[in-house]
Design a protein around this motif. Sequence first.
Motif, mmCIF file in Angstrom:
data_model
loop_
_atom_site.group_PDB
_atom_site.id
_atom_site.type_symbol
_atom_site.label_atom_id
_atom_site.label_comp_id
_atom_site.label_asym_id
_atom_site.label_seq_id
_atom_site.Cartn_x
_atom_site.Cartn_y
_atom_site.Cartn_z
ATOM 1 N N GLY B 99 44.060 44.880 37.126
ATOM 2 C CA GLY B 99 43.964 43.747 36.218
ATOM 3 C C GLY B 99 42.760 43.857 35.297
ATOM 4 O O GLY B 99 41.800 44.568 35.590
ATOM 5 N N THR B 100 42.798 43.136 34.171
ATOM 6 C CA THR B 100 41.657 43.161 33.255
ATOM 7 C C THR B 100 40.642 42.089 33.609
ATOM 8 O O THR B 100 39.505 42.145 33.178
ATOM 9 N N THR B 101 41.051 41.080 34.392
ATOM 10 C CA THR B 101 40.081 40.132 34.926
ATOM 11 C C THR B 101 40.260 40.099 36.437
ATOM 12 O O THR B 101 41.279 40.546 36.960
ATOM 13 N N ASP B 104 43.414 38.222 37.436
ATOM 14 C CA ASP B 104 44.624 38.993 37.142
ATOM 15 C C ASP B 104 44.856 40.035 38.221
ATOM 16 O O ASP B 104 45.989 40.307 38.616
ATOM 17 N N ASP B 105 43.734 40.610 38.634
ATOM 18 C CA ASP B 105 43.840 41.662 39.634
ATOM 19 C C ASP B 105 44.383 41.133 40.956
ATOM 20 O O ASP B 105 45.235 41.753 41.588
ATOM 21 N N PHE B 108 48.105 40.465 40.788
ATOM 22 C CA PHE B 108 49.007 41.612 40.751
ATOM 23 C C PHE B 108 49.859 41.741 42.017
ATOM 24 O O PHE B 108 51.079 41.874 41.952
#
Lengths: 290, 282
Positions: B99-101, B104-105, B108
Amino acid sequence: MEITFEHVSHIYQPNTPFAFHALKDLSFHIPSGSYTAIIGHTGSGKSTLIQHLNGLLIPTEGRVKVGDFQLEPGKKNKHMKDLRKHVGVVFQYPEHQLFEETVKKDLMFGPLNFGTAETTIEKRIPEILEAVQLPEEVLDRSPFDLSGGQMRRVAIAGILMMDPNVLVLDEPTAGLDPGGRREMMDMFYNLHKEKEMTTILVTHSMEDAMKYADYVLIMNEGRLYMEGQPEEVLIQKKKLEAVGLDVPEMVEFLSMFEEKFGTKIPFHGQNIKELASDMLRVMKWGKCDE
Amino acid sequence: MRELEQSFIQFDEVSFWYNHDEPWALKELSLTIKKNEFVAVIGHNGSGKSTIAKLMNGLLFPQKGEIFVDGLRLSEETVWDIRKKVGMVFQNPDNQFVGTTVEDDVAFGLENHGIPRKEMIERIEQSLKAVGMLDYRKHEPHRLSGGQKQRVAIAGVLAVAPDLIILDEATAMLDPKGRTEIMKTVQRIRKEKKVSILMITHDLHEVTFADRVIVMNRGQKLIEGTPKEVFQQHETLWEIGLDIPFVAKIAAELKQRGIPLNKQPLNNKELLEELWRLHSNM
């Protein structure tokens, strides 16, 4: 080779909003043939420091001297290749840098690049394999078929092939089991003694610093925070704790012992057997000296 | 059968090899992990530790023997159900981010399991809170410290609500501060959630927090017991290239010198307290 840092500062991406002052006015001296440990928690500037030793980084301010080589801002150093021949750096997880088809080819890659004749290089191989305790059978195998510990030894052998005067070790035992760690640290110490190399060890292990180093540099926020002989520096519990570092286990234990028993057992680099004897004396007679 | 009901993981004489021409990586290994138990596995490099971990969530399948996870026999058919029950955190914090944040990670893993959005948000918040990283939810993972990265990785695993979390040398690349962060996190999530922990490690200090320790040597179980029991066998550990904690070494030396220590100390405080009691009666 002696190493001197004179008021060295390093700024990453200077004159941008991302400018980061990684080293600040750093001065120290490392005598030729000594064993120096550099300690500091993550982000203290250790990695930036060691990249100045073989010219991967040039100071933003100040001057770095490695033997006759000088690194200064703005000056192109024509002898960079020469410097890198003299200063071998074992980065963290050096086995990630292996790439050749066979161990032999990997060992020869560095010296060939520096223009050494193939026959001369081949003569060096047995000696180097012995130094890193690898059997000659590995030479024709792919480095990727070896165990993790053996791969690391191949990578280290590749650096020793250049016969460096200065060996820089960046946490060389990370990820190894305790037995592998002991073997590898002893191996570096033997090389240090036999080849009279100047050794620089970046480590988190206060035990290793105490056991092997003649001198320690403690880094914090890009500055030199403390320096001196390990038995003077590594016992300063309050000062080290203030920058997020622990003292060696022995020192910690002695401090807790004093708190409980009200009697001080001085630290004099004793081993565990000697410590047990010291403790018995205190428990029997209330003091440590005989 | 009773044993099977109680234990979350069960290995029955499991053998595994990577290559026919190499010795067994695991040989007839039997072991169990109970619900909410904290088990540490130690052993030298190549002793079979990571193979155990990979067999537990079906990254590998055994050539001999059987593996049960929560009563399910590991097979091609059950592997996807098993992976929901067993989460894994690996060694290198930089290799497990997508993820980019941070949030977000963590999301996933949940997306892959098809969790509805509303529940996802709740779970992300809960698991980041459990590892103390909620304030970092909008941060970029690659800018975090090693310890913080591994905590986010643990949160990602926690969010899927597994019954067992495997930490495969998850602290090996961290500095001492990062290691302490992870150990505190592990203890906290054990208290707050009903989850078993399997910790594969070289760090002896970490082992002292486990309920049970399994010492592996050449693909077989060499010693099994509480940390106290295991550390008493310091000579055997030393012979196979392992070490014992500093305090266990002093205790062994003192015993040799005739100090009648009854308990195997796990930390300095325990040893000093017992010595003080003995001293007062001297």
